[in-house]
Design a protein around this motif. Structure first.
Motif, mmCIF file in Angstrom:
data_model
loop_
_atom_site.group_PDB
_atom_site.id
_atom_site.type_symbol
_atom_site.label_atom_id
_atom_site.label_comp_id
_atom_site.label_asym_id
_atom_site.label_seq_id
_atom_site.Cartn_x
_atom_site.Cartn_y
_atom_site.Cartn_z
ATOM 1 N N ARG A 63 11.112 -30.177 26.474
ATOM 2 C CA ARG A 63 10.299 -29.780 27.326
ATOM 3 C C ARG A 63 8.819 -29.708 26.549
ATOM 4 O O ARG A 63 7.788 -30.249 27.408
ATOM 5 N N LEU A 64 8.676 -28.972 25.691
ATOM 6 C CA LEU A 64 7.311 -28.852 25.298
ATOM 7 C C LEU A 64 6.833 -30.235 24.670
ATOM 8 O O LEU A 64 5.627 -30.424 24.782
ATOM 9 N N ARG A 65 7.479 -31.046 24.177
ATOM 10 C CA ARG A 65 7.005 -32.309 23.566
ATOM 11 C C ARG A 65 6.725 -32.983 24.799
ATOM 12 O O ARG A 65 5.480 -33.526 24.714
ATOM 13 N N ASP A 66 7.301 -33.038 26.234
ATOM 14 C CA ASP A 66 6.889 -33.746 27.304
ATOM 15 C C ASP A 66 5.636 -33.244 27.689
ATOM 16 O O ASP A 66 4.623 -33.854 28.196
ATOM 17 N N LEU A 67 5.437 -31.968 27.570
ATOM 18 C CA LEU A 67 4.313 -31.290 28.185
ATOM 19 C C LEU A 67 2.987 -31.730 27.208
ATOM 20 O O LEU A 67 1.945 -31.839 27.545
ATOM 21 N N ALA A 68 3.293 -31.658 25.896
ATOM 22 C CA ALA A 68 2.241 -32.073 24.948
ATOM 23 C C ALA A 68 1.617 -33.428 25.077
ATOM 24 O O ALA A 68 0.574 -33.833 25.270
ATOM 25 N N GLU A 69 2.754 -34.422 25.406
ATOM 26 C CA GLU A 69 2.452 -35.765 25.693
ATOM 27 C C GLU A 69 1.785 -35.751 27.084
ATOM 28 O O GLU A 69 0.759 -36.817 27.261
#
Length: 117
Positions: A63-69
């Motif tokens: 989820r954090l990776r998707d938000l960062a992207e």
């Protein structure tokens, strides 16, 4: 004399019965309060477990990776990669000039600051 002893004994028994009656009700009130506090503690623990589960859910790496992207343009966050870390000796620390180390800043009560060398 014997009748006085009987009267005093009867009054003592009545007094002790009254005291025991009051203590019984105080004890029952205390037990009710303890049960209520235990229910509040159980409710708080359940809420804490729910908040911890929600925190773990919100901080999932995918989820954090998707938000960062998703917010890359606005925040400039890059995904964490093993080669993205460095050593302390690679960090460029700002140079402190010797003249800056000896500066004294005097502050007065009226809010004026004075820098002396």
């Amino acid at each position: 004399m014997r009748s006085l002893l009987y009267v005093m004994t009867a009054l003592g028994v009545i007094g002790l019965a009254f005291w025991a009656y009051q203590e019984n009700y105080r004890t029952q009130d205390s037990l009710k309060e303890v049960r209520q506090l235990n229910r509040q503690i159980a409710s708080a623990n359940a809420r804490l477990r729910m908040l911890q589960a929600e925190w773990a859910y919100q901080n999932r790496p995918d989820r954090l990776r998707d938000l960062a992207e998703l917010n890359f343009d606005r925040l400039g966050l890059l995904p964490l990669m093993p080669d993205g870390f460095g050593r302390v000796d690679q960090v460029a620390f700002p140079m402190v000039l010797p003249s800056e180390l000896g500066r004294v800043i005097e502050v007065s009560s009226d809010g004026d600051a004075e820098v002396t060398e």
